[in-house]
Design a protein around this motif. Structure first.
Motif, PDB file in Angstrom:
ATOM      1  N   TYR A  55       0.711  -1.061  -0.049  1.00  0.00           N
ATOM      2  CA  TYR A  55      -0.142   0.052  -0.027  1.00  0.00           C
ATOM      3  C   TYR A  55       0.999   1.150   0.116  1.00  0.00           C
ATOM      4  CZ  TYR A  55      -3.547   3.347   1.531  1.00  0.00           C
ATOM      5  OH  TYR A  55      -4.201   4.426   1.541  1.00  0.00           O
ATOM      6  N   VAL A  59      -2.892   3.615  -3.352  1.00  0.00           N
ATOM      7  CA  VAL A  59      -3.550   2.488  -3.898  1.00  0.00           C
ATOM      8  C   VAL A  59      -2.898   1.378  -3.338  1.00  0.00           C
ATOM      9  CG1 VAL A  59      -4.576   3.484  -5.901  1.00  0.00           C
ATOM     10  CG2 VAL A  59      -2.094   2.738  -5.690  1.00  0.00           C
ATOM     11  N   GLU A  76      -7.633  -0.169  -6.692  1.00  0.00           N
ATOM     12  CA  GLU A  76      -8.188   0.715  -5.891  1.00  0.00           C
ATOM     13  C   GLU A  76      -8.852   0.329  -4.690  1.00  0.00           C
ATOM     14  OE1 GLU A  76     -11.452   2.986  -8.023  1.00  0.00           O
ATOM     15  OE2 GLU A  76     -10.195   3.202  -9.720  1.00  0.00           O
ATOM     16  N   THR A  85      -9.534  -4.859   0.521  1.00  0.00           N
ATOM     17  CA  THR A  85      -9.056  -4.881  -0.999  1.00  0.00           C
ATOM     18  C   THR A  85      -8.161  -5.913  -1.203  1.00  0.00           C
ATOM     19  OG1 THR A  85      -8.988  -2.347  -0.985  1.00  0.00           O
ATOM     20  CG2 THR A  85      -7.731  -3.314  -2.610  1.00  0.00           C
TER      21      THR A  85
END
Length: 414
Positions: A55, A59, A76, A85
């Motif tokens: 990270y 993003v 994203e 994510t």
């Protein structure tokens, strides 16, 4: 999904065709130690792909390294959550990598503060949609967790495991590093550290311990037969998994406290500080007088502690409900079943590192119901309960379960 056909000998004249699903093995690397070196060693094996997520503040960048090179892809954030994510991308990616003919093993190098247990659970349980040509389902349709490797920084791990520093997401450092080590199939230390080794052998007795990343392949080739391999436990499993040493080694040792009478909730709450200093890990099934039919699960790591509802005691279930209980839980309960109490009990396992076991036993014993309180079960539901208000008052027939029980042998540690 690939299928391997093989012949199994049924008798000397007949054979039957078996179909065996070939799932790609996955090795997860986690921890605060040298995960980079461990991943590099595993990447040397032909057919190994290494997956990483990083990270950059905006993003998540995913990279996949194989013998043909490294590819990167920005992702994203999902709902502004880095962990969500990474998980969502990883589960889909694992199924896609399984289809590649040049990949025989997938190594996932987790971000430093990710815990392996929820990732393994997601691999086995979270249904994902990949796209055309794939059946919706968990990643475990195509991959299997071969091992979890936890890398330990010998200089800092023990201080982190017994401390109370917090992370921004509400977890404590101790909860993460202890959880990473406890769930491991192989523990890789960067250098020998006697005190840390004493603790780890008791915290994760089923894990293969070794020093130096260069030995990780040897460790993976010699895992214990009962190693976790991504399998989660539950509050009703034996508290001392594997075969940890029960003998104290200096100020490191395991303490098991058991009782056949419940805790007074207020006194237990007041006594819990004794488990937060000089203790690496506490795991406990608790019976509170104010919650006659409910199991409470308690777990601590260093200075952090959490509680959760763990269902009802088997004795509080109907015969139909007990029929669906876990067979291992039912067998353990039957071996120690009490005519009036059933399987209700207190069981606490404490891994101490500096704390005095006698102080812990004295504090816990003092929190159990006294003989006078034990003889007045109709008052138990009215006891002040600082652990929350998620339980309805015990049923009116509570007294008939406990009224005739002798008090002479209750509340003993063993």
């Amino acid at each position: 999904m690939f299928l391997l056909a093989r012949y199994a000998n049924v008798n000397e004249n007949h054979f039957q065709l078996e179909e065996v699903s070939v799932r790609t093995p996955v090795v997860l690397i986690c921890g605060q130690g040298d995960t980079d070196s461990t991943a590099e060693v595993l990447a040397r094996a032909t057919g190994t792909a290494v997956v990483r997520h990083k990270y950059d503040g905006q993003v998540v960048v995913r990279s996949v390294t194989t013998s043909s090179g490294t590819s990167e892809w920005p992702i994203e954030l999902v709902r502004g959550c880095v962990t969500c994510t990474v998980r969502q991308d990883l589960l889909v990616l694992l199924r896609r990598l399984h289809r590649r003919s040049d990949i025989d093993r997938i190594v996932v190098q987790l971000m430093p503060w990710l815990e392996p247990e929820p990732v393994c659970w997601a691999i086995g349980n979270v249904v994902v949609h990949v796209g055309p040509g794939y059946i919706d389902g968990p990643a475990a349709r195509d991959v299997r967790v071969e091992a979890v490797v936890t890398c330990v920084d010998s200089d800092t791990w023990l201080d982190q495991a017994t401390g109370d520093d917090g992370l921004e997401d509400g977890r404590t450092v101790a909860q993460v590093v202890v959880g990473q080590a406890e769930f491991a199939d192989a523990l890789i230390l960067d250098r020998p550290h006697a005190q840390t080794l004493k603790v780890l052998r008791r915290l994760a007795p089923r894990a293969r311990l070794t020093v130096g990343a260069e030995r990780v392949e040897v460790a993976l080739a010699n895992l214990e037969p009962d190693s976790r391999r991504g399998r989660s436990g539950n509050p009703h499993d034996p508290l001392l998994a594997g075969q940890p040493s029960l003998d104290a080694d200096g100020d490191v040792g395991l303490l098991l406290f058991c009782a056949r009478r419940p805790f007074h909730p207020r006194r237990l709450h007041d006594a819990l500080d004794v488990l937060l200093d000089g203790v690496v890990r506490t795991r406990a099934r608790l019976w509170l007088a104010s919650r006659f039919d409910d199991v409470m699960w308690m777990e601590s790591a260093g200075g952090g502690m959490r509680f959760e509802y763990a269902g009802r005691w088997l004795a509080a279930m109907s015969a139909q409900e007990r029929a669906y209980a876990d067979p291992q839980r039912a067998a353990l309960a039957a071996a120690d079943w009490h005519d009036q109490l059933g399987d209700r009990h207190v069981s606490i396992a404490v891994l101490v590192c500096g704390a005095q076991p006698e102080d812990i036993v004295d504090a816990l014993r003092a929190a159990l119901l006294t003989d006078e309180e034990w003889d007045r079960p109709t008052q138990w539901s009215s006891y002040p309960d600082p652990f929350g208000d998620w339980h309805e008052d015990p049923c009116d027939d509570m007294a008939e379960h406990v009224g005739d029980i002798s008090t002479s042998h209750e509340g003993e540690d063993r």
